[in-house]
Design a protein around this motif. Structure first.
Motif, PDB file in Angstrom:
ATOM      1  N   ASN A   1       0.755  -1.325  -0.052  1.00  0.00           N
ATOM      2  CA  ASN A   1      -0.009  -0.058   0.024  1.00  0.00           C
ATOM      3  C   ASN A   1       0.893   1.312  -0.027  1.00  0.00           C
ATOM      4  OD1 ASN A   1      -2.418  -1.208  -0.217  1.00  0.00           O
ATOM      5  ND2 ASN A   1      -2.451  -1.511   2.095  1.00  0.00           N
ATOM      6  N   SER A   2       2.090   1.066  -0.384  1.00  0.00           N
ATOM      7  CA  SER A   2       3.005   2.289  -0.331  1.00  0.00           C
ATOM      8  C   SER A   2       3.363   2.354  -1.838  1.00  0.00           C
ATOM      9  CB  SER A   2       4.272   2.111   0.241  1.00  0.00           C
ATOM     10  OG  SER A   2       5.212   3.222   0.411  1.00  0.00           O
ATOM     11  N   ASN A   3       3.029   3.682  -2.347  1.00  0.00           N
ATOM     12  CA  ASN A   3       3.178   4.206  -3.614  1.00  0.00           C
ATOM     13  C   ASN A   3       4.615   4.652  -4.003  1.00  0.00           C
ATOM     14  OD1 ASN A   3       3.048   5.020  -6.191  1.00  0.00           O
ATOM     15  ND2 ASN A   3       1.273   6.027  -6.122  1.00  0.00           N
ATOM     16  N   ASN A   4       5.236   3.804  -4.659  1.00  0.00           N
ATOM     17  CA  ASN A   4       6.802   4.059  -5.217  1.00  0.00           C
ATOM     18  C   ASN A   4       7.045   4.263  -6.544  1.00  0.00           C
ATOM     19  OD1 ASN A   4       7.638   3.565  -2.322  1.00  0.00           O
ATOM     20  ND2 ASN A   4       7.391   1.169  -2.490  1.00  0.00           N
ATOM     21  N   THR A   5       6.092   4.653  -7.290  1.00  0.00           N
ATOM     22  CA  THR A   5       6.247   4.881  -8.737  1.00  0.00           C
ATOM     23  C   THR A   5       7.224   5.758  -8.890  1.00  0.00           C
ATOM     24  OG1 THR A   5       3.651   4.652  -8.590  1.00  0.00           O
ATOM     25  CG2 THR A   5       4.808   5.586 -10.507  1.00  0.00           C
ATOM     26  N   PHE A   6       7.492   6.866  -8.030  1.00  0.00           N
ATOM     27  CA  PHE A   6       8.427   7.972  -8.315  1.00  0.00           C
ATOM     28  C   PHE A   6       9.751   7.176  -8.511  1.00  0.00           C
ATOM     29  CE2 PHE A   6       8.559   6.927  -3.689  1.00  0.00           C
ATOM     30  CZ  PHE A   6      10.222   7.092  -3.483  1.00  0.00           C
ATOM     31  N   LEU A   7       9.840   6.057  -7.991  1.00  0.00           N
ATOM     32  CA  LEU A   7      11.343   5.411  -8.272  1.00  0.00           C
ATOM     33  C   LEU A   7      11.677   4.872  -9.556  1.00  0.00           C
ATOM     34  CD1 LEU A   7      11.247   2.635  -5.400  1.00  0.00           C
ATOM     35  CD2 LEU A   7      12.460   4.822  -5.335  1.00  0.00           C
ATOM     36  N   TYR A   8      10.535   5.184 -10.592  1.00  0.00           N
ATOM     37  CA  TYR A   8      10.729   4.787 -11.995  1.00  0.00           C
ATOM     38  C   TYR A   8      10.519   5.953 -12.769  1.00  0.00           C
ATOM     39  CZ  TYR A   8      10.423   0.071  -9.926  1.00  0.00           C
ATOM     40  OH  TYR A   8      10.646  -0.847  -8.994  1.00  0.00           O
ATOM     41  N   THR A   9      10.773   7.154 -12.384  1.00  0.00           N
ATOM     42  CA  THR A   9      10.744   8.353 -13.297  1.00  0.00           C
ATOM     43  C   THR A   9      11.893   8.282 -14.340  1.00  0.00           C
ATOM     44  OG1 THR A   9       9.536   9.305 -11.346  1.00  0.00           O
ATOM     45  CG2 THR A   9      10.419  10.850 -13.263  1.00  0.00           C
ATOM     46  N   GLY A  10      11.350   8.300 -15.616  1.00  0.00           N
ATOM     47  CA  GLY A  10      12.256   8.394 -16.473  1.00  0.00           C
ATOM     48  C   GLY A  10      12.670   6.840 -17.059  1.00  0.00           C
ATOM     49  N   TRP A  11      12.170   5.979 -16.523  1.00  0.00           N
ATOM     50  CA  TRP A  11      12.680   4.524 -16.920  1.00  0.00           C
ATOM     51  C   TRP A  11      11.893   4.164 -18.171  1.00  0.00           C
ATOM     52  CZ3 TRP A  11      16.130   1.278 -14.830  1.00  0.00           C
ATOM     53  CH2 TRP A  11      16.873   1.506 -13.858  1.00  0.00           C
ATOM     54  N   GLN A  12      12.327   3.751 -19.207  1.00  0.00           N
ATOM     55  CA  GLN A  12      11.541   3.347 -20.444  1.00  0.00           C
ATOM     56  C   GLN A  12      11.753   1.466 -20.719  1.00  0.00           C
ATOM     57  OE1 GLN A  12      12.254   5.428 -23.657  1.00  0.00           O
ATOM     58  NE2 GLN A  12      11.299   7.405 -22.898  1.00  0.00           N
ATOM     59  N   PHE A  13      10.709   0.830 -20.998  1.00  0.00           N
ATOM     60  CA  PHE A  13      10.881  -0.557 -21.196  1.00  0.00           C
ATOM     61  C   PHE A  13      10.380  -0.737 -22.638  1.00  0.00           C
ATOM     62  CE2 PHE A  13      10.393   0.127 -17.013  1.00  0.00           C
ATOM     63  CZ  PHE A  13      11.023  -0.743 -16.057  1.00  0.00           C
ATOM     64  N   ARG A  14      11.145  -1.673 -23.429  1.00  0.00           N
ATOM     65  CA  ARG A  14      10.811  -2.120 -24.766  1.00  0.00           C
ATOM     66  C   ARG A  14      10.827  -3.615 -24.465  1.00  0.00           C
ATOM     67  NH1 ARG A  14      10.119  -0.087 -29.530  1.00  0.00           N
ATOM     68  NH2 ARG A  14      11.185   1.969 -28.824  1.00  0.00           N
ATOM     69  N   PHE A  15       9.712  -4.172 -24.868  1.00  0.00           N
ATOM     70  CA  PHE A  15       9.202  -5.563 -24.694  1.00  0.00           C
ATOM     71  C   PHE A  15       9.525  -6.092 -26.217  1.00  0.00           C
ATOM     72  CE2 PHE A  15       7.333  -3.859 -20.947  1.00  0.00           C
ATOM     73  CZ  PHE A  15       7.823  -4.920 -20.025  1.00  0.00           C
ATOM     74  N   ASN A  16      10.484  -7.026 -26.593  1.00  0.00           N
ATOM     75  CA  ASN A  16      10.745  -7.674 -27.852  1.00  0.00           C
ATOM     76  C   ASN A  16       9.742  -8.761 -28.122  1.00  0.00           C
ATOM     77  OD1 ASN A  16      12.429  -5.389 -28.406  1.00  0.00           O
ATOM     78  ND2 ASN A  16      13.639  -6.296 -26.894  1.00  0.00           N
ATOM     79  N   ALA A  17       9.629  -9.034 -29.302  1.00  0.00           N
ATOM     80  CA  ALA A  17       8.605 -10.284 -29.794  1.00  0.00           C
ATOM     81  C   ALA A  17       9.409 -11.476 -29.353  1.00  0.00           C
ATOM     82  CB  ALA A  17       8.550 -10.239 -31.264  1.00  0.00           C
ATOM     83  N   ASP A  18      10.979 -11.270 -29.385  1.00  0.00           N
ATOM     84  CA  ASP A  18      11.713 -12.514 -28.873  1.00  0.00           C
ATOM     85  C   ASP A  18      11.844 -13.124 -27.483  1.00  0.00           C
ATOM     86  OD1 ASP A  18      13.487 -10.424 -28.116  1.00  0.00           O
ATOM     87  OD2 ASP A  18      15.096 -11.299 -29.324  1.00  0.00           O
ATOM     88  N   LYS A  19      10.973 -12.294 -26.712  1.00  0.00           N
ATOM     89  CA  LYS A  19      10.868 -12.403 -25.270  1.00  0.00           C
ATOM     90  C   LYS A  19      12.102 -11.753 -24.360  1.00  0.00           C
ATOM     91  CE  LYS A  19       6.914 -14.698 -25.739  1.00  0.00           C
ATOM     92  NZ  LYS A  19       5.790 -14.966 -24.867  1.00  0.00           N
ATOM     93  N   THR A  20      12.797 -10.717 -25.108  1.00  0.00           N
ATOM     94  CA  THR A  20      13.638 -10.081 -24.479  1.00  0.00           C
ATOM     95  C   THR A  20      13.099  -8.748 -24.079  1.00  0.00           C
ATOM     96  OG1 THR A  20      14.706  -9.070 -26.227  1.00  0.00           O
ATOM     97  CG2 THR A  20      15.350 -11.054 -25.361  1.00  0.00           C
ATOM     98  N   VAL A  21      13.664  -7.951 -22.999  1.00  0.00           N
ATOM     99  CA  VAL A  21      13.253  -6.616 -22.722  1.00  0.00           C
ATOM    100  C   VAL A  21      14.487  -5.798 -22.608  1.00  0.00           C
ATOM    101  CG1 VAL A  21      13.078  -7.191 -20.178  1.00  0.00           C
ATOM    102  CG2 VAL A  21      11.888  -5.166 -21.139  1.00  0.00           C
ATOM    103  N   ASP A  22      14.393  -4.520 -23.205  1.00  0.00           N
ATOM    104  CA  ASP A  22      15.389  -3.731 -22.923  1.00  0.00           C
ATOM    105  C   ASP A  22      15.126  -2.483 -22.174  1.00  0.00           C
ATOM    106  OD1 ASP A  22      17.274  -4.869 -24.796  1.00  0.00           O
ATOM    107  OD2 ASP A  22      15.871  -4.148 -26.532  1.00  0.00           O
ATOM    108  N   VAL A  23      15.474  -2.209 -20.931  1.00  0.00           N
ATOM    109  CA  VAL A  23      15.122  -1.198 -20.204  1.00  0.00           C
ATOM    110  C   VAL A  23      16.246  -0.166 -20.207  1.00  0.00           C
ATOM    111  CG1 VAL A  23      14.659  -0.779 -17.847  1.00  0.00           C
ATOM    112  CG2 VAL A  23      14.143  -3.066 -18.878  1.00  0.00           C
ATOM    113  N   SER A  24      15.890   1.127 -20.183  1.00  0.00           N
ATOM    114  CA  SER A  24      16.652   2.246 -20.163  1.00  0.00           C
ATOM    115  C   SER A  24      16.295   3.248 -18.924  1.00  0.00           C
ATOM    116  CB  SER A  24      16.797   2.931 -21.206  1.00  0.00           C
ATOM    117  OG  SER A  24      17.633   4.267 -21.321  1.00  0.00           O
TER     118      SER A  24
END
Length: 132
Positions: free
Chosen positions: A44-67
């Motif tokens: 019940n603690s909102n920690n969304t602020f920790l992910y400000t600026g993070w971007q996720f690209r989910f690829n069809a080959d089941k890999t994910v790139d995170v920046s």
């Protein structure tokens, strides 16, 4: 004619009923675009602020790139439609990525937003991605 009229009305009503739309497959949702975390709650603690600026690209080959804007991380993701779950694994020493790297259960799937819980009956964590 009096017997035919109720039958025609019933047919008209049945014909106007819409079948609820099926939930789109998770893979087709995630692999279309770049995503950000728009909600991360833990106990019940909102920690969304920790992910400000993070971007996720989910690829069809089941890999994910995170920046996070300065660093890029690689991982994998998988889904099990029968069990209605999603798993993400990102190898990193970043605590933010360790916190989300596990099995999640699907709660809401749309083309612009996906919401996961760590437990179907008693969730202590929620993770929501929104398409950029």
């Amino acid at each position: 004619m009096k017997k035919l009229l109720p039958f025609l009305l019933l047919m008209a009503l049945c014909g106007s009923c819409r079948k609820p739309q099926d939930t789109p497959p998770l893979q087709s949702i995630l692999t279309d675009g770049v995503w950000r975390i728009s909600l991360y709650k833990q106990n019940n603690s909102n920690n969304t602020f920790l992910y400000t600026g993070w971007q996720f690209r989910f690829n069809a080959d089941k890999t994910v790139d995170v920046s996070n804007g300065t660093q890029t991380f690689a991982g994998t993701w998988n889904e099990d439609p029968r069990a209605d779950n999603f798993e993400i694994k990102i190898t990193s020493t970043e605590q933010e990525l360790s916190d989300i790297s596990h099995l999640w259960f699907n709660k809401l799937l749309t083309y612009r937003q996906v919401l996961f819980q760590n437990n179907k009956t008693n969730p202590t964590k929620e993770l929501q991605f929104t398409k950029l």
